[in-house]
Design an enzyme around this catalytic site. Sequence first.
Site, PDB file in Angstrom:
ATOM      1  N   HIS A  18      35.071  29.295  -2.242  1.00 22.29           N
ATOM      2  CA  HIS A  18      36.459  30.542  -2.771  1.00 22.29           C
ATOM      3  C   HIS A  18      37.511  30.334  -1.976  1.00 22.29           C
ATOM      4  CE1 HIS A  18      33.498  33.308  -4.994  1.00 22.29           C
ATOM      5  NE2 HIS A  18      33.012  32.900  -4.534  1.00 22.29           N
ATOM      6  N   LYS A  22      42.236  24.854  -0.869  1.00 20.04           N
ATOM      7  CA  LYS A  22      40.964  23.603  -1.309  1.00 20.04           C
ATOM      8  C   LYS A  22      41.136  23.390  -2.641  1.00 20.04           C
ATOM      9  CE  LYS A  22      36.976  23.099   1.340  1.00 20.04           C
ATOM     10  NZ  LYS A  22      35.498  23.640   1.123  1.00 20.04           N
ATOM     11  N   ASP A  80      32.418  20.096   0.247  1.00 15.84           N
ATOM     12  CA  ASP A  80      32.192  20.541   2.053  1.00 15.84           C
ATOM     13  C   ASP A  80      32.966  19.070   2.225  1.00 15.84           C
ATOM     14  OD1 ASP A  80      30.911  22.696   2.677  1.00 15.84           O
ATOM     15  OD2 ASP A  80      29.783  21.278   4.097  1.00 15.84           O
ATOM     16  N   TYR A 165      43.396  22.709  10.123  1.00 12.95           N
ATOM     17  CA  TYR A 165      43.583  22.026  10.661  1.00 12.95           C
ATOM     18  C   TYR A 165      44.724  21.045  10.410  1.00 12.95           C
ATOM     19  CZ  TYR A 165      38.697  23.397  12.437  1.00 12.95           C
ATOM     20  OH  TYR A 165      37.272  24.256  12.709  1.00 12.95           O
ATOM     21  N   ASP A 166      45.417  21.359   9.899  1.00 11.29           N
ATOM     22  CA  ASP A 166      46.223  20.468   9.088  1.00 11.29           C
ATOM     23  C   ASP A 166      47.097  20.002   9.976  1.00 11.29           C
ATOM     24  OD1 ASP A 166      45.535  19.206   6.724  1.00 11.29           O
ATOM     25  OD2 ASP A 166      46.376  21.043   5.229  1.00 11.29           O
TER      26      ASP A 166
HETATM   27  P1  IMP Z   1      33.740  24.496   3.971  1.00 12.61           P
HETATM   28  O1  IMP Z   1      35.271  25.505   2.702  1.00 12.61           O
HETATM   29  O2  IMP Z   1      33.215  25.040   4.413  1.00 12.61           O
HETATM   30  O3  IMP Z   1      33.925  23.249   3.030  1.00 12.61           O
HETATM   31  O4  IMP Z   1      35.055  24.834   4.947  1.00 12.61           O
HETATM   32  C1  IMP Z   1      35.713  23.241   5.088  1.00 12.61           C
HETATM   33  C2  IMP Z   1      37.127  24.155   6.609  1.00 12.61           C
HETATM   34  O5  IMP Z   1      37.332  22.457   6.763  1.00 12.61           O
HETATM   35  C3  IMP Z   1      37.708  24.467   6.103  1.00 12.61           C
HETATM   36  O6  IMP Z   1      37.971  25.584   6.531  1.00 12.61           O
HETATM   37  C4  IMP Z   1      38.623  23.892   7.386  1.00 12.61           C
HETATM   38  O7  IMP Z   1      38.682  24.178   8.605  1.00 12.61           O
HETATM   39  C5  IMP Z   1      38.354  22.570   7.430  1.00 12.61           C
HETATM   40  N1  IMP Z   1      38.744  21.080   6.361  1.00 12.61           N
HETATM   41  C6  IMP Z   1      38.826  21.018   5.265  1.00 12.61           C
HETATM   42  N2  IMP Z   1      39.642  20.035   4.414  1.00 12.61           N
HETATM   43  C7  IMP Z   1      40.680  20.163   5.211  1.00 12.61           C
HETATM   44  C8  IMP Z   1      42.060  19.810   4.829  1.00 12.61           C
HETATM   45  O8  IMP Z   1      41.813  19.317   3.741  1.00 12.61           O
HETATM   46  N3  IMP Z   1      42.856  20.129   5.727  1.00 12.61           N
HETATM   47  C9  IMP Z   1      42.506  20.848   7.106  1.00 12.61           C
HETATM   48  N4  IMP Z   1      41.531  21.846   7.083  1.00 12.61           N
HETATM   49  C10 IMP Z   1      40.111  20.977   6.212  1.00 12.61           C
END
Ligand code: IMP
Length: 210
Positions: A18, A22, A80, A165-166
Amino acid sequence: MTSFVNTIHAKTILIATHNEKKRSEIKEILKDDSWLLLRGPEDFPFVPAVEEDGTTFQENAIKKATTLAKACNTWAMADDSGLEIDALNGRPGVYSCRYAGPHATDEKNIEKVLSELRGVPKERRTARFVCTIALASPDELFFVVEGCCEGFITEGPKGKYGFGYDPIFYVSDYLQTFAELNPAIKNKISHRASALKQFRERIQPLVQRI
Ligand code: IMP
């Protein structure tokens, strides 16, 4: 010579996330693979919520891809991903999205990381973004791939692009944070780009087979 486009069938894939930022990075990185018909959860009538309770990126990616592939009766890919910081023993890791609490904003997560790293010198602020992608059909898990991108955590946020966190992830080769970098460059060097390159190589023979 027969072109690749003529030898491969089109395949609908649900991107099981969601997180719109991403999803749009995934679509952008795969934009030349027009034989992949990428769809979001909004294109399906019922998409169950999946609790991300795994202790590894791999467990969560597999759970999201297999659950949604079954529920939506389609192939599904799940990403993920997260940030591993060496001085914090790999945290926030799988908790990246909710590091500062269940409904944490990106700003709150960044604040928490920076406060935990206060006083840590540059050479010990090493970190990496990790992206694990799983692909499943309603009947089977096809594969899991993983990409990573090494960098450093800055002392403060910088830049306006990207998400998560970019603004605090600094890439030495470009002397910029991910949020300062042109998004086209992030999409070439990122953990997600690396995982999607492997994804493309692994899915091609599967799609050709059907
Ligand atoms: P997920 O939806 O559980 O995979 O959450 C991934 C989390 O990791 C995101 O909400 C971000 O906080 C961090 N994250 C993953 N990929 C990136 C990226 O490309 N840039 C910055 N933060 C990222």
